[in-house]
Write a protein that holds these residues in place. Structure first.
Motif, PDB file in Angstrom:
ATOM      1  N   ILE A  42       0.845  -1.200   0.000  1.00 25.31           N
ATOM      2  CA  ILE A  42       0.000   0.000   0.000  1.00 25.31           C
ATOM      3  C   ILE A  42       0.874   1.242   0.000  1.00 25.31           C
ATOM      4  O   ILE A  42       0.625   2.193  -0.754  1.00 25.31           O
ATOM      5  N   LEU A  43       1.920   1.242   0.800  1.00 24.63           N
ATOM      6  CA  LEU A  43       2.839   2.377   0.854  1.00 24.63           C
ATOM      7  C   LEU A  43       3.496   2.626  -0.505  1.00 24.63           C
ATOM      8  O   LEU A  43       3.609   3.763  -0.957  1.00 24.63           O
ATOM      9  N   GLN A  44       3.920   1.563  -1.185  1.00 24.09           N
ATOM     10  CA  GLN A  44       4.582   1.727  -2.477  1.00 24.09           C
ATOM     11  C   GLN A  44       3.630   2.271  -3.540  1.00 24.09           C
ATOM     12  O   GLN A  44       4.013   3.144  -4.324  1.00 24.09           O
ATOM     13  N   VAL A  45       2.398   1.784  -3.571  1.00 21.08           N
ATOM     14  CA  VAL A  45       1.441   2.304  -4.547  1.00 21.08           C
ATOM     15  C   VAL A  45       1.117   3.764  -4.217  1.00 21.08           C
ATOM     16  O   VAL A  45       1.019   4.610  -5.109  1.00 21.08           O
ATOM     17  N   ALA A  46       0.983   4.093  -2.937  1.00 21.40           N
ATOM     18  CA  ALA A  46       0.732   5.476  -2.527  1.00 21.40           C
ATOM     19  C   ALA A  46       1.901   6.373  -2.945  1.00 21.40           C
ATOM     20  O   ALA A  46       1.693   7.506  -3.407  1.00 21.40           O
ATOM     21  N   GLN A  47       3.112   5.857  -2.807  1.00 21.91           N
ATOM     22  CA  GLN A  47       4.288   6.625  -3.192  1.00 21.91           C
ATOM     23  C   GLN A  47       4.296   6.888  -4.703  1.00 21.91           C
ATOM     24  O   GLN A  47       4.624   7.981  -5.151  1.00 21.91           O
ATOM     25  N   PHE A  48       3.898   5.895  -5.478  1.00 25.34           N
ATOM     26  CA  PHE A  48       3.810   6.057  -6.931  1.00 25.34           C
ATOM     27  C   PHE A  48       2.757   7.115  -7.280  1.00 25.34           C
ATOM     28  O   PHE A  48       2.986   7.983  -8.113  1.00 25.34           O
ATOM     29  N   LEU A 102       7.926  12.230  -1.592  1.00 26.43           N
ATOM     30  CA  LEU A 102       7.953  12.179  -3.044  1.00 26.43           C
ATOM     31  C   LEU A 102       9.334  11.752  -3.508  1.00 26.43           C
ATOM     32  O   LEU A 102      10.308  12.514  -3.407  1.00 26.43           O
ATOM     33  N   GLU A 103       9.424  10.520  -3.959  1.00 28.64           N
ATOM     34  CA  GLU A 103      10.624   9.993  -4.574  1.00 28.64           C
ATOM     35  C   GLU A 103      10.194   8.862  -5.495  1.00 28.64           C
ATOM     36  O   GLU A 103       9.181   8.206  -5.262  1.00 28.64           O
ATOM     37  N   LEU A 104      10.957   8.690  -6.565  1.00 28.65           N
ATOM     38  CA  LEU A 104      10.604   7.715  -7.577  1.00 28.65           C
ATOM     39  C   LEU A 104      11.884   7.170  -8.188  1.00 28.65           C
ATOM     40  O   LEU A 104      12.842   7.911  -8.379  1.00 28.65           O
ATOM     41  N   ALA A 105      11.884   5.889  -8.482  1.00 29.66           N
ATOM     42  CA  ALA A 105      13.013   5.290  -9.200  1.00 29.66           C
ATOM     43  C   ALA A 105      12.679   5.304 -10.686  1.00 29.66           C
ATOM     44  O   ALA A 105      11.583   4.924 -11.086  1.00 29.66           O
ATOM     45  N   VAL A 106      13.628   5.761 -11.478  1.00 30.35           N
ATOM     46  CA  VAL A 106      13.508   5.745 -12.934  1.00 30.35           C
ATOM     47  C   VAL A 106      14.727   5.002 -13.440  1.00 30.35           C
ATOM     48  O   VAL A 106      15.858   5.302 -13.043  1.00 30.35           O
ATOM     49  N   GLY A 107      14.483   4.004 -14.286  1.00 23.28           N
ATOM     50  CA  GLY A 107      15.598   3.180 -14.731  1.00 23.28           C
ATOM     51  C   GLY A 107      15.455   2.711 -16.157  1.00 23.28           C
ATOM     52  O   GLY A 107      14.515   3.070 -16.868  1.00 23.28           O
ATOM     53  N   CYS A 108      16.415   1.884 -16.543  1.00 21.32           N
ATOM     54  CA  CYS A 108      16.459   1.333 -17.890  1.00 21.32           C
ATOM     55  C   CYS A 108      16.701  -0.169 -17.793  1.00 21.32           C
ATOM     56  O   CYS A 108      17.476  -0.623 -16.962  1.00 21.32           O
ATOM     57  N   ARG A 109      16.008  -0.904 -18.645  1.00 19.46           N
ATOM     58  CA  ARG A 109      16.200  -2.348 -18.718  1.00 19.46           C
ATOM     59  C   ARG A 109      16.340  -2.731 -20.179  1.00 19.46           C
ATOM     60  O   ARG A 109      15.807  -2.076 -21.062  1.00 19.46           O
ATOM     61  N   ARG A 110      17.049  -3.830 -20.386  1.00 20.51           N
ATOM     62  CA  ARG A 110      17.220  -4.359 -21.734  1.00 20.51           C
ATOM     63  C   ARG A 110      16.605  -5.750 -21.779  1.00 20.51           C
ATOM     64  O   ARG A 110      16.914  -6.605 -20.956  1.00 20.51           O
ATOM     65  N   ASP A 111      15.733  -5.936 -22.765  1.00 19.83           N
ATOM     66  CA  ASP A 111      15.101  -7.227 -22.994  1.00 19.83           C
ATOM     67  C   ASP A 111      15.389  -7.613 -24.436  1.00 19.83           C
ATOM     68  O   ASP A 111      14.715  -7.136 -25.357  1.00 19.83           O
ATOM     69  N   GLY A 112      16.423  -8.425 -24.629  1.00 24.84           N
ATOM     70  CA  GLY A 112      16.859  -8.766 -25.986  1.00 24.84           C
ATOM     71  C   GLY A 112      17.397  -7.516 -26.664  1.00 24.84           C
ATOM     72  O   GLY A 112      18.323  -6.884 -26.173  1.00 24.84           O
ATOM     73  N   ASP A 113      16.774  -7.130 -27.773  1.00 23.65           N
ATOM     74  CA  ASP A 113      17.192  -5.931 -28.499  1.00 23.65           C
ATOM     75  C   ASP A 113      16.389  -4.695 -28.093  1.00 23.65           C
ATOM     76  O   ASP A 113      16.590  -3.625 -28.653  1.00 23.65           O
ATOM     77  N   VAL A 114      15.483  -4.842 -27.152  1.00 26.99           N
ATOM     78  CA  VAL A 114      14.596  -3.748 -26.768  1.00 26.99           C
ATOM     79  C   VAL A 114      15.064  -3.127 -25.449  1.00 26.99           C
ATOM     80  O   VAL A 114      15.264  -3.832 -24.463  1.00 26.99           O
ATOM     81  N   PRO A 122      10.985   3.252  -5.269  1.00 25.73           N
ATOM     82  CA  PRO A 122      12.388   2.851  -5.125  1.00 25.73           C
ATOM     83  C   PRO A 122      12.622   1.408  -4.683  1.00 25.73           C
ATOM     84  O   PRO A 122      13.543   0.759  -5.153  1.00 25.73           O
ATOM     85  N   LYS A 123      11.788   0.869  -3.797  1.00 22.48           N
ATOM     86  CA  LYS A 123      12.006  -0.506  -3.323  1.00 22.48           C
ATOM     87  C   LYS A 123      11.790  -1.541  -4.429  1.00 22.48           C
ATOM     88  O   LYS A 123      12.303  -2.644  -4.347  1.00 22.48           O
ATOM     89  N   SER A 124      11.021  -1.202  -5.451  1.00 20.44           N
ATOM     90  CA  SER A 124      10.754  -2.132  -6.547  1.00 20.44           C
ATOM     91  C   SER A 124      11.750  -2.016  -7.699  1.00 20.44           C
ATOM     92  O   SER A 124      11.804  -2.896  -8.556  1.00 20.44           O
ATOM     93  N   ALA A 125      12.520  -0.957  -7.735  1.00 18.29           N
ATOM     94  CA  ALA A 125      13.416  -0.693  -8.869  1.00 18.29           C
ATOM     95  C   ALA A 125      14.389  -1.830  -9.180  1.00 18.29           C
ATOM     96  O   ALA A 125      14.568  -2.172 -10.355  1.00 18.29           O
ATOM     97  N   PRO A 126      15.023  -2.467  -8.183  1.00 18.10           N
ATOM     98  CA  PRO A 126      15.970  -3.540  -8.517  1.00 18.10           C
ATOM     99  C   PRO A 126      15.324  -4.726  -9.240  1.00 18.10           C
ATOM    100  O   PRO A 126      15.998  -5.468  -9.936  1.00 18.10           O
ATOM    101  N   LEU A 127      14.008  -4.887  -9.081  1.00 21.95           N
ATOM    102  CA  LEU A 127      13.302  -5.977  -9.765  1.00 21.95           C
ATOM    103  C   LEU A 127      12.926  -5.624 -11.198  1.00 21.95           C
ATOM    104  O   LEU A 127      12.534  -6.485 -11.974  1.00 21.95           O
ATOM    105  N   LEU A 128      13.055  -4.332 -11.541  1.00 26.25           N
ATOM    106  CA  LEU A 128      12.587  -3.884 -12.855  1.00 26.25           C
ATOM    107  C   LEU A 128      13.669  -3.313 -13.765  1.00 26.25           C
ATOM    108  O   LEU A 128      13.467  -3.250 -14.974  1.00 26.25           O
ATOM    109  N   ALA A 129      14.791  -2.865 -13.212  1.00 25.80           N
ATOM    110  CA  ALA A 129      15.792  -2.184 -14.038  1.00 25.80           C
ATOM    111  C   ALA A 129      17.210  -2.629 -13.699  1.00 25.80           C
ATOM    112  O   ALA A 129      17.526  -2.879 -12.538  1.00 25.80           O
TER     113      ALA A 129
END
Length: 192
Positions: A42-48, A102-114, A122-129
């Motif tokens: 709930i905290l993470q969705v509220a933060q988003f 107010l804080e947000l993680a912004v990142g980049c991920r590579r999936d094959g050629d994309v 921020p707590k979810s960022a390592p799972l996504l980027a």
């Protein structure tokens, strides 16, 4: 992040038993999420939700966020009143998550050629980027910061990074992650 997107989020994704999150400030984004019991989720969705509110653009560093069940959200105003595009009536009791930073993680991920830009609490960022930064409201223009990050990360489209940034920002930390496969991310959101 605008009236049209708020309308689309509510129309396409908000079910009666889902949660509707909104920063307690005019001009905030509507966020729909499946029901959850975990206070950290709930905290993470509220933060988003807080990050994509007008509070970021005006430089406020904390804001309250409320959430309600989807069945409490309506496009029907009380008799004799009008609702602007992107606005909703919320009926009944609201649950509040107070003083969301107010804080947000912004990142980049590579999936094959994309290459994809991603934004998450921020707590979810390592799972996504693979590489990400945590940003807070600041004075760095979105376009300039996005260009700098795209050059640093290599391959991530500048326009996607610009779209992920909530407003003028400053970088508070940098990180690296081990993202889950994109197919898993798609499966999670397919159940929504």
């Amino acid at each position: 992040r605008d009236a049209s997107q708020n309308e689309a989020v509510v129309r396409k994704y908000l079910k009666d038993h889902y949660f509707f999150f909104h920063a307690d400030i005019p001009g905030a984004s509507a966020v729909a999420a499946p029901p959850m019991d975990d206070p950290l989720e709930i905290l993470q969705v509220a933060q988003f939700a807080a990050a994509y509110s007008r509070a970021w653009k005006i430089g406020i560093h904390a804001v309250d966020v409320y959430y309600v069940r989807g069945e409490q959200v309506s496009k029907q105003p009380p008799s004799g009143q009008y609702l602007a595009k992107g606005s909703f009536m919320v009926y009944g009791r609201r649950e509040y998550v107070r003083h969301i930073r107010l804080e947000l993680a912004v990142g980049c991920r590579r999936d094959g050629d994309v290459y994809r830009a991603v934004a998450a609490p921020p707590k979810s960022a390592p799972l996504l980027a693979e590489r990400y930064v945590v940003v807070t409201p600041g004075n760095r223009e979105k376009g300039k910061l996005a260009k700098e990050l795209a050059e640093k990360w290599g391959g991530c489209p500048v326009d996607e990074i610009v779209a992920a940034l909530p407003g003028p920002s400053r970088i508070s930390e940098e990180g690296r992650g081990a993202p889950m496969p994109w197919e898993e991310v798609e499966q999670i959101f397919a159940t929504w």
